[in-house]
Design an enzyme around this catalytic site. Structure first.
Site, PDB file in Angstrom:
ATOM      1  N   HIS A 158       0.812  -1.227   0.000  1.00 60.34           N
ATOM      2  CA  HIS A 158       0.000   0.000   0.000  1.00 60.34           C
ATOM      3  C   HIS A 158       0.846   1.277   0.000  1.00 60.34           C
ATOM      4  CE1 HIS A 158      -3.682  -2.177   0.385  1.00 60.34           C
ATOM      5  NE2 HIS A 158      -3.423  -2.635   1.591  1.00 60.34           N
TER       6      HIS A 158
ATOM      7  N   ASP B 190      -3.307 -10.433  -2.273  1.00 59.92           N
ATOM      8  CA  ASP B 190      -3.826  -9.878  -1.026  1.00 59.92           C
ATOM      9  C   ASP B 190      -5.275  -9.447  -1.239  1.00 59.92           C
ATOM     10  OD1 ASP B 190      -2.418  -8.413   1.656  1.00 59.92           O
ATOM     11  OD2 ASP B 190      -4.256  -7.447   0.950  1.00 59.92           O
TER      12      ASP B 190
ATOM     13  N   HIS C  61      -6.691  -6.853  -0.311  1.00 58.52           N
ATOM     14  CA  HIS C  61      -6.766  -5.415  -0.535  1.00 58.52           C
ATOM     15  C   HIS C  61      -6.013  -5.037  -1.800  1.00 58.52           C
ATOM     16  CE1 HIS C  61      -6.948  -6.052   3.952  1.00 58.52           C
ATOM     17  NE2 HIS C  61      -8.133  -5.524   3.680  1.00 58.52           N
TER      18      HIS C  61
ATOM     19  N   ASP D  44      -4.956 -12.553   3.648  1.00 58.18           N
ATOM     20  CA  ASP D  44      -6.206 -11.990   4.146  1.00 58.18           C
ATOM     21  C   ASP D  44      -7.365 -12.235   3.180  1.00 58.18           C
ATOM     22  OD1 ASP D  44      -4.929 -10.309   2.373  1.00 58.18           O
ATOM     23  OD2 ASP D  44      -4.799  -8.612   3.746  1.00 58.18           O
TER      24      ASP D  44
END
Length: 365
Positions: free
Chosen positions: A140, A177, A179, A265
């Site tokens: 990120h 991931d 996200h 995740d």
């Protein structure tokens, strides 16, 4: 040729303080921050107690230098992180929910260095492939700031190092991931020689990023691919996306090496995602990428750890990936997979296939 393994006990020392999930407030009783050492340290422990560690080659970490970091990040961001790290109270990476403790910048440079070291070992032929279990995560972090528990963009920093020092030119990044890998994408959005592919839960984090129409900018237009799968997607949706988007796109791109931003995740047990993958799902995705890497880039595949916030389940997902990379079966059974593998939502659903159809069309695959 063996599989390389990166882990350092200091990754467990990255201090994210107290929170409830990732928030604090007057009526929020303090708890452990969700980005805690537990899931990563327990993953490393299972690698040891399963016996597979004996079959892996431990890769020594060279900490990322300022020069390495500044190939991707601005000097203002690095200077700000250094200043906050010098404070005994620590600071925040940039978005208000990504805390770090005293000397946190040193641990972030160690994490970026761990990914660099894994990539170097694979490119130089010291190992066949590698898994870098690093912390804090990185996908990120944007050039100008950290966010989403990420200070520096570990994968992006490693790629920039490899291009500057190791003769690598074209790289494909697969981010599974839950996200959106917005930071990695932002680092290379105008670069036609870096292909970024992110499979993520639609709209989870960051909001309003990772849409099908987001394909890169300028000279890099078309070199970013986003697959925003609907919440509740299981193994069937991910494998459909792999078979019809990820693998054909990488084959067309012809990279020198493939990197994976590996967040667990997207598993059925994660508190920050609403997907349904099990350890066997990661095993299947890893196998597909290994076979593809063998056919187009000499087997060069490096996996760098990102998110995953279920302390009890991340270890089984991680072990499945390491077993697949190394070809070593430990005999350790995933006891949770029995309950989740055959849930009705694991199969590909019509609305999930429609999303993949849209990505196929947008990418001309």
């Amino acid at each position: 040729m063996t599989t390389g393994w990166v882990w350092h006990e200091r990754f467990g020392w990255h201090d994210t303080g107290t929170a409830a999930g990732f928030l604090k407030g007057e009526f929020i009783q303090p708890l452990q921050h969700v980005e805690s050492p537990e899931s990563k340290a327990r993953f490393a422990s299972l690698v040891e107690v399963s016996g597979i560690a004996k079959a892996l080659k431990r890769i020594e970490i060279t900490k990322a230098s300022d020069e390495d970091i500044l190939r991707i990040h601005t000097s203002e961001h690095l200077d700000r992180m250094k200043a906050l790290s010098a404070d005994i109270r620590g600071g925040d990476m940039g978005d208000g929910v990504s805390p770090f403790g005293f000397a946190g910048v040193d641990l972030a440079c160690l994490a970026a260095g761990g990914t660099i070291s894994a990539l170097r070992a694979v490119v130089q032929g010291e190992v066949a492939n590698a898994y870098a279990l690093v912390r804090p995560p990185g996908h990120h972090a944007r050039p100008e700031k950290g966010m989403g528990f990420c200070m520096f963009a570990n994968v992006a920093v490693a790629i920039a190092h490899a291009r500057a020092k190791l003769g690598i030119e074209r790289v494909a990044v697969v981010d599974w991931d839950v996200h959106h890998g917005n930071g990695t994408e932002a680092c290379f959005e105008a670069d036609p020689d870096i292909l970024t592919i992110s499979l993520h839960q639609d709209g989870n984090f960051p909001p309003d990023t990772g849409k099908v129409a987001d394909r890169g900018v300028g000279a890099g237009k078309g070199a970013a691919i986003n697959i925003p799968l609907p919440a509740g997607s299981g193994e069937g949706a991910y494998l459909d996306a792999f078979d019809r988007v990820v693998l054909p796109a990488i084959t067309r791109f012809k990279p020198d090496v493939i990197l994976v931003a590996s967040g667990f995740d997207s598993s059925n047990a994660d508190p920050l995602g609403r997907m349904m993958l099990v350890s066997g799902s990661y095993r299947l995705m890893t196998r597909r990428l290994m076979d593809l890497a063998a056919s187009i880039c000499g087997g060069r595949l490096v996996i760098s750890h990102e998110g995953g916030y279920s302390p009890f389940y991340v270890p089984f997902c991680g072990l499945a990936v390491v077993e697949t990379l190394s070809g070593v079966e430990t005999g350790v059974e995933d006891p949770y997979q029995t309950f989740w593998r055959d849930l009705p939502g694991q199969t590909l659903q019509p609305h999930q296939r429609a999303l993949v159809d849209a990505v196929v069309q947008a990418c001309g695959l």
